[in-house]
Design a protein around this motif. Structure first.
Motif, PDB file in Angstrom:
ATOM      1  N   TRP A 283      48.881 -33.774   2.120  1.00 53.79           N
ATOM      2  CA  TRP A 283      49.325 -34.045   0.751  1.00 53.79           C
ATOM      3  C   TRP A 283      50.704 -34.673   0.694  1.00 53.79           C
ATOM      4  N   LEU A 286      51.199 -38.417  -0.112  1.00 52.41           N
ATOM      5  CA  LEU A 286      50.884 -38.909  -1.457  1.00 52.41           C
ATOM      6  C   LEU A 286      52.087 -38.893  -2.382  1.00 52.41           C
ATOM      7  N   GLN A 287      53.288 -38.715  -1.844  1.00 52.76           N
ATOM      8  CA  GLN A 287      54.461 -38.545  -2.689  1.00 52.76           C
ATOM      9  C   GLN A 287      54.738 -39.769  -3.566  1.00 52.76           C
ATOM     10  N   VAL A 290      51.296 -39.425  -6.356  1.00 52.50           N
ATOM     11  CA  VAL A 290      50.809 -38.216  -7.014  1.00 52.50           C
ATOM     12  C   VAL A 290      51.145 -38.195  -8.502  1.00 52.50           C
ATOM     13  N   LEU A 526      44.717 -32.614  -3.173  1.00 53.64           N
ATOM     14  CA  LEU A 526      45.830 -33.378  -2.610  1.00 53.64           C
ATOM     15  C   LEU A 526      45.792 -33.364  -1.087  1.00 53.64           C
ATOM     16  N   TYR A 531      44.760 -38.228  -5.040  1.00 57.00           N
ATOM     17  CA  TYR A 531      45.892 -37.981  -5.920  1.00 57.00           C
ATOM     18  C   TYR A 531      45.544 -38.141  -7.409  1.00 57.00           C
ATOM     19  N   TRP A 533      44.569 -36.376 -10.086  1.00 54.06           N
ATOM     20  CA  TRP A 533      44.403 -34.966 -10.422  1.00 54.06           C
ATOM     21  C   TRP A 533      44.591 -34.659 -11.903  1.00 54.06           C
ATOM     22  N   THR A 598      52.619 -29.290  -8.648  1.00 53.75           N
ATOM     23  CA  THR A 598      52.894 -30.558  -7.963  1.00 53.75           C
ATOM     24  C   THR A 598      54.386 -30.900  -8.019  1.00 53.75           C
ATOM     25  N   TYR A 602      56.497 -31.199  -4.399  1.00 54.59           N
ATOM     26  CA  TYR A 602      57.026 -32.519  -4.046  1.00 54.59           C
ATOM     27  C   TYR A 602      58.547 -32.599  -4.219  1.00 54.59           C
TER      28      TYR A 602
END
Length: 608
Positions: A283, A286-287, A290, A526, A531, A533, A598, A602
């Motif tokens: 996951w 995916l920064q 996301v 994730l 991503y 969501w 999230t 993150y």
């Protein structure tokens, strides 16, 4: 990787356990019994707080008939019923002694209610607490002896507590208690199965001999199992199954939360220390994607979230006032309290407009008036249209249940005069509030990349439809037991004074369950590189509204006898409104929980 995979499987196992407990709960419902109806006690497993290793009831030499060893008739007390006679041998005597030493207890159920033993509290001698099941036996000494002996519990004095409907004479079981005894039974002549007359108890009233001692467990000993049944009318409501299901959900969901926290803490630590390989990143890759706005229907999502926030406030205020007794039939004075409740609900429009506008701005929206207008009218207008149509049908039947024209006009006035302006005020404040300056970094903790990452092919269990349908079972399972009484109170006009009190207790559990199941599924999504969501987080817990409507249909066909088309339309129209409102409330809870989750994870990692 092996350890991470193992933890994933463990989390899925615990999810399955929670679902299993809830599915089991879905099959449980109280029944109404007439006087003389046959009741059967269901024998359950043997449990011990010392070993925590359950055993089958029939692993010990108890009576083993084809059906139930304990049968009796509703509201017909009996004394000294003989179940069976057994003769111990060395093996069975040893097994009983071992279970007595390990403090094993016998568990039984009657109409899905667990058997309990009233016990005087150690802290307060006047206080009674309840223990599940009764001990297989006890250890003790005869007077003047220092040798410990084992004595078996072979006589059960059952007490069935019930509530009776005076109009129909039907009874509903609300409690199942037992007082256990160890009796060395004696009888006259030769043993002739259950027709043998015992001299240590009889059916004329005497149940326990004052002269004979307890039944000792030894090789070659004869043991006779007996029971009494008494019935007591009670004001106690059916709450055992509710508490049991809530405890199961809390314990198992707590275990899932601890496992997830441990996994995330280790992953974030490894990532920040630059010790994580590309394959392990999951996951964290995916920064840059996301927080990318939804591809489609972003405005509708904002409206749903805003309306959900408004409804959440309405439900919360309603639960508080109901728990305080304001919605009790004895406290209703011309509907004044309900009018006050409606006023409070109307004022929640400010929070609905504020939430939808904040989310709309995060999605790079620029026309806050448009989103405010949709929040104020889209869903409320749909629900009001259904309500007006149902009211017209009721009026056509000349029913006194129809809302008068003057009241309908007052409701419209409250909607347009108070709720709509508050939605616009909230939207204006929410949209104008800065979200991305240095003083208010409460939105995207990472920068969105210009090109979206390709989503890898997902496993079958990560299919959106499958995950969404599975995610809604748990929130629905939390309210299931109490839902029966709510529907019965509304549609069968049976009063349960503590219904709203229990709902007030269940409501925080429902919020916790919606948040946890959505966070869990969001984390898996994730971790598998998906991503997208936003909508999925809303629908995961929100799908519980679908199960609510399906259950209402099941309740209609199994409990109600409605034939008139207008009544059918009223039932399903009302349940559709309730189910849709439940969908928006639970969906909003899940969305907010996933959004918070999230942001939290993150913002905890070092950007590369």
């Amino acid at each position: 990787m092996a350890r991470a995979a193992l933890e994933n499987y463990q989390i899925w196992i615990y999810i399955f356990l929670v679902l299993s407990c809830q599915v089991r709960g879905l099959s449980v419902g109280p029944e109404d019994f007439k006087k003389g109806d046959l009741l059967k006690i269901k024998v359950n497993k043997l449990t011990s707080t010392k070993t925590h290793l359950p055993f089958s009831y029939h692993s010990l030499p108890y009576c083993n008939p084809e059906n139930s060893p304990y049968e009796f008739r509703m509201r017909e007390p009996t004394k000294c019923n003989v179940v069976c006679r057994i003769i111990l041998n060395a093996k069975t005597a040893k097994g009983l002694k071992e279970k007595i030493d390990d403090e094993y207890m016998v568990n039984m159920d009657l109409d899905s209610l667990p058997l309990v033993v009233p016990v005087t509290s150690f802290e307060e001698s006047s206080s009674i607490v309840y223990r599940h099941g009764f001990y297989v036996g006890i250890k003790g000494q005869y007077a003047g002896s220092n040798v410990d002996m084992h004595f078996i519990i072979n006589h059960s004095a059952f007490t069935v507590k019930f509530r009776k409907d005076l109009a129909t004479d039907l009874s509903r079981i609300v409690g199942f208690e037992v007082t256990p005894y160890s009796i060395k039974h004696e009888y006259e002549g030769e043993w002739n199965d259950k027709s043998t007359r015992l001299t240590t108890c009889d059916q004329e009233g005497r149940t326990i001999s004052e002269f004979e001692g307890p039944q000792k467990v030894e090789d070659g000993k004869e043991i006779i199992f007996t029971y009494d049944v008494d019935f007591q009318e009670s004001d106690v409501k059916l709450w055992f199954s509710i508490v049991n299901s809530l405890l199961i959900v809390l314990l198992l969901s707590g275990k899932v939360a601890m496992m997830m926290w441990s996994t995330l803490y280790r992953e974030i630590s490894k990532h920040n220390q630059l010790e994580m390989t590309q394959e392990e990143a999951g996951w964290k890759l995916l920064q840059g994607d996301v927080f990318r706005p939804p591809i489609s229907n972003s405005d509708l999502l904002c409206v749903f979230v805003g309306t959900g926030v408004e409804l959440f406030g309405m439900v919360l205020v309603t639960m508080i006032f109901a728990a305080l007794g304001f919605l009790s039939p004895s406290n209703r004075k011309g509907g004044l309290e309900l009018i006050n409740m409606f006023f409070l609900w109307v004022f929640m429009g400010f929070f609905g407009g504020y939430s939808s506008a904040r989310l709309y701005k995060m999605f790079n929206g620029t026309e806050w008036k448009k989103i405010a207008l949709k929040t104020a009218f889209m869903l409320p207008a749909t629900l009001f249209a259904i309500f007006f149509a149902l009211n017209a049908l009721i009026s056509g039947e000349k029913s006194s249940g129809a809302v008068p024209t003057g009241t309908m006009f007052a409701l419209l006035l409250l909607w347009f005069g108070i709720s709509v302006p508050l939605v616009f005020i909230g939207s204006y404040i929410g949209f104008k509030k800065e979200t991305n300056n240095k003083q208010d970094q409460d939105q995207d903790p990472v920068e969105i990349s210009k090109v979206g990452r390709k989503i890898p092919k997902q496993s079958w269990y990560m299919n959106p439809a499958f995950a969404i349908l599975i995610g809604g079972i748990l929130p629905f399972g939390v309210i299931f037991n109490q839902l029966f009484f709510v529907l019965t109170s509304i549609w069968l006009h049976q009063l349960y004074n503590n219904v709203f009190g229990f709902l007030f207790i269940i409501f925080p559990i429902l919020v916790l369950t919606c948040a946890e199941i959505t966070i869990l599924f969001c984390y898996f999504q994730l971790r598998h590189g998906d991503y997208i969501w936003w909508w999925r987080s809303y629908l995961t817990s929100g799908s519980s509204g679908l199960y609510l409507f399906l259950y209402s249909a099941f309740y209609f066909f199994t409990k109600l006898e409605i034939e008139k088309p207008v009544s059918v339309a009223l039932y399903f129209g009302s349940m559709f409104i309730a189910s849709f409102a439940f969908f928006m409330v639970t969906g909003t809870i899940g969305f907010c929980a996933c959004f918070w989750f999230t942001k939290l994870i993150y913002s905890s990692i070092k950007l590369k």
